[in-house]
Design a protein around this motif. Structure first.
Motif, PDB file in Angstrom:
ATOM      1  N   ARG A 125      -1.552   4.370  -8.731  1.00  0.00           N
ATOM      2  CA  ARG A 125      -2.975   4.385  -9.080  1.00  0.00           C
ATOM      3  C   ARG A 125      -3.273   5.367 -10.209  1.00  0.00           C
ATOM      4  O   ARG A 125      -4.360   5.362 -10.778  1.00  0.00           O
ATOM      5  CB  ARG A 125      -3.803   4.733  -7.840  1.00  0.00           C
ATOM      6  N   ASP A 126      -2.300   6.216 -10.527  1.00  0.00           N
ATOM      7  CA  ASP A 126      -2.484   7.127 -11.654  1.00  0.00           C
ATOM      8  C   ASP A 126      -2.475   6.374 -12.974  1.00  0.00           C
ATOM      9  O   ASP A 126      -2.949   6.876 -13.997  1.00  0.00           O
ATOM     10  CB  ASP A 126      -1.361   8.182 -11.690  1.00  0.00           C
ATOM     11  N   ARG A 139      -4.850  -1.446 -13.887  1.00  0.00           N
ATOM     12  CA  ARG A 139      -4.342  -0.508 -12.891  1.00  0.00           C
ATOM     13  C   ARG A 139      -4.170  -1.186 -11.535  1.00  0.00           C
ATOM     14  O   ARG A 139      -3.202  -0.941 -10.823  1.00  0.00           O
ATOM     15  CB  ARG A 139      -5.292   0.689 -12.752  1.00  0.00           C
ATOM     16  N   LYS A 140      -5.116  -2.057 -11.176  1.00  0.00           N
ATOM     17  CA  LYS A 140      -5.041  -2.719  -9.880  1.00  0.00           C
ATOM     18  C   LYS A 140      -3.853  -3.674  -9.790  1.00  0.00           C
ATOM     19  O   LYS A 140      -3.402  -4.003  -8.709  1.00  0.00           O
ATOM     20  CB  LYS A 140      -6.342  -3.486  -9.620  1.00  0.00           C
ATOM     21  N   ARG A 176       2.635   6.710  -6.668  1.00  0.00           N
ATOM     22  CA  ARG A 176       1.418   7.154  -7.380  1.00  0.00           C
ATOM     23  C   ARG A 176       1.048   6.193  -8.507  1.00  0.00           C
ATOM     24  O   ARG A 176       0.736   6.592  -9.636  1.00  0.00           O
ATOM     25  CB  ARG A 176       1.630   8.568  -7.927  1.00  0.00           C
ATOM     26  N   SER A 184       0.829  -1.204   0.000  1.00  0.00           N
ATOM     27  CA  SER A 184       0.000   0.000   0.000  1.00  0.00           C
ATOM     28  C   SER A 184       0.866   1.257   0.000  1.00  0.00           C
ATOM     29  O   SER A 184       0.563   2.236  -0.700  1.00  0.00           O
ATOM     30  CB  SER A 184      -0.922  -0.007   1.217  1.00  0.00           C
ATOM     31  N   GLU A 234       2.360   1.636  -3.492  1.00  0.00           N
ATOM     32  CA  GLU A 234       1.349   2.172  -4.412  1.00  0.00           C
ATOM     33  C   GLU A 234       1.155   3.671  -4.230  1.00  0.00           C
ATOM     34  O   GLU A 234       1.034   4.425  -5.193  1.00  0.00           O
ATOM     35  CB  GLU A 234       0.008   1.472  -4.182  1.00  0.00           C
ATOM     36  N   SER A 235       1.135   4.087  -2.968  1.00  0.00           N
ATOM     37  CA  SER A 235       0.844   5.480  -2.663  1.00  0.00           C
ATOM     38  C   SER A 235       1.996   6.406  -3.046  1.00  0.00           C
ATOM     39  O   SER A 235       1.792   7.402  -3.745  1.00  0.00           O
ATOM     40  CB  SER A 235       0.534   5.621  -1.171  1.00  0.00           C
TER      41      SER A 235
END
Length: 238
Positions: free
Chosen positions: A217-218, A229-230, A215, A208, A211-212
């Protein structure tokens, strides 16, 4: 095993400019009880060398005036502290006596700016080059991972160092781990601007964070479905 004595050595350093202590209103200095500070310190336009083990009050004067511009290096030469009398140098190099031990020579080489190495990195990669440690480690490549969107660094990196690195790199940074608590970040992750692959021991919490900060999730450049994306962060065997 006893150290071999090194020959007189000359090596290149980066040309830099410095501010004068006098221009900054600096007060007179003493090294312990001696006012002959030139016997103990060597100052050039590219670096400053002071005796290892000397009083913090002596070193702090140099660091206050010079640290933002040139490195202030603590060292010994031939096991002594009279550095100013045993070496001579300028922005192009440093001459040392043959009483300099291999360990002392290597310490100076590691601590002083190396023009050739930094210029090669800058020329090949087309980026600015900064000298830095991460959580006190000089093997910076092992304890961090960066992309153009963010970076993950050693979990013991201080807040001050995080802010400094983030300012230099102009990307957000987070201190963390991979592979269930490993601080050798680069050994457990491969990342670019839109995907990351982590070792199989990496926990959900660590994923997590990855991912953060990167970035992810962009999404990657171009059109991608939600399912793709996932899956941009993958847990795999390295």
């Amino acid at each position: 095993m006893a150290s071999r004595k090194s020959p007189v050595v000359r090596f290149c350093v980066l040309p830099l400019s410095i501010r004068s202590v006098c221009e900054s209103g600096g007060a007179g200095l003493k090294f312990e009880s001696s006012c002959e500070i030139g016997v103990f310190a060597r100052l050039t336009n590219a670096y400053c060398i002071v005796p290892a083990g000397c009083a913090d009050s002596f070193v702090s004067v140099f660091e206050t005036e010079l640290a933002d511009v040139v490195p202030v290096v603590k060292a010994s030469i031939g096991g002594t502290r009279i550095l100013g009398r045993l070496c001579v140098g300028n922005k192009n190099g440093l001459l040392l006596p043959n009483t300099t031990t291999d360990q002392e020579l290597q310490h100076l080489k590691d601590s002083l700016p190396d023009q050739e190495t930094e210029e090669i990195i800058s020329d090949v990669l087309g980026v600015e080059v900064f000298r830095q440690t991460i959580a006190g480690n000089i093997l910076v490549g092992s304890f961090c991972a960066f992309s153009n969107k963010g970076g993950l660094v050693h979990p013991r990196t201080s807040v001050e160092d995080l802010e400094e690195l983030s300012t230099l790199l102009q990307v957000p940074l987070v201190a963390g781990t991979v592979n269930r608590g490993s601080d050798v970040i680069a050994a457990g992750i491969a990342v670019n601007d839109w995907a990351a692959f982590c070792g199989s021991d990496t926990t959900a919490t660590e994923l997590s964070v990855v991912e953060s900060v990167f970035r992810l999730r962009d999404g990657r450049p171009g059109a991608l479905g939600a399912d793709v994306r996932k899956s941009l962060v993958e847990s795999c065997f390295l």
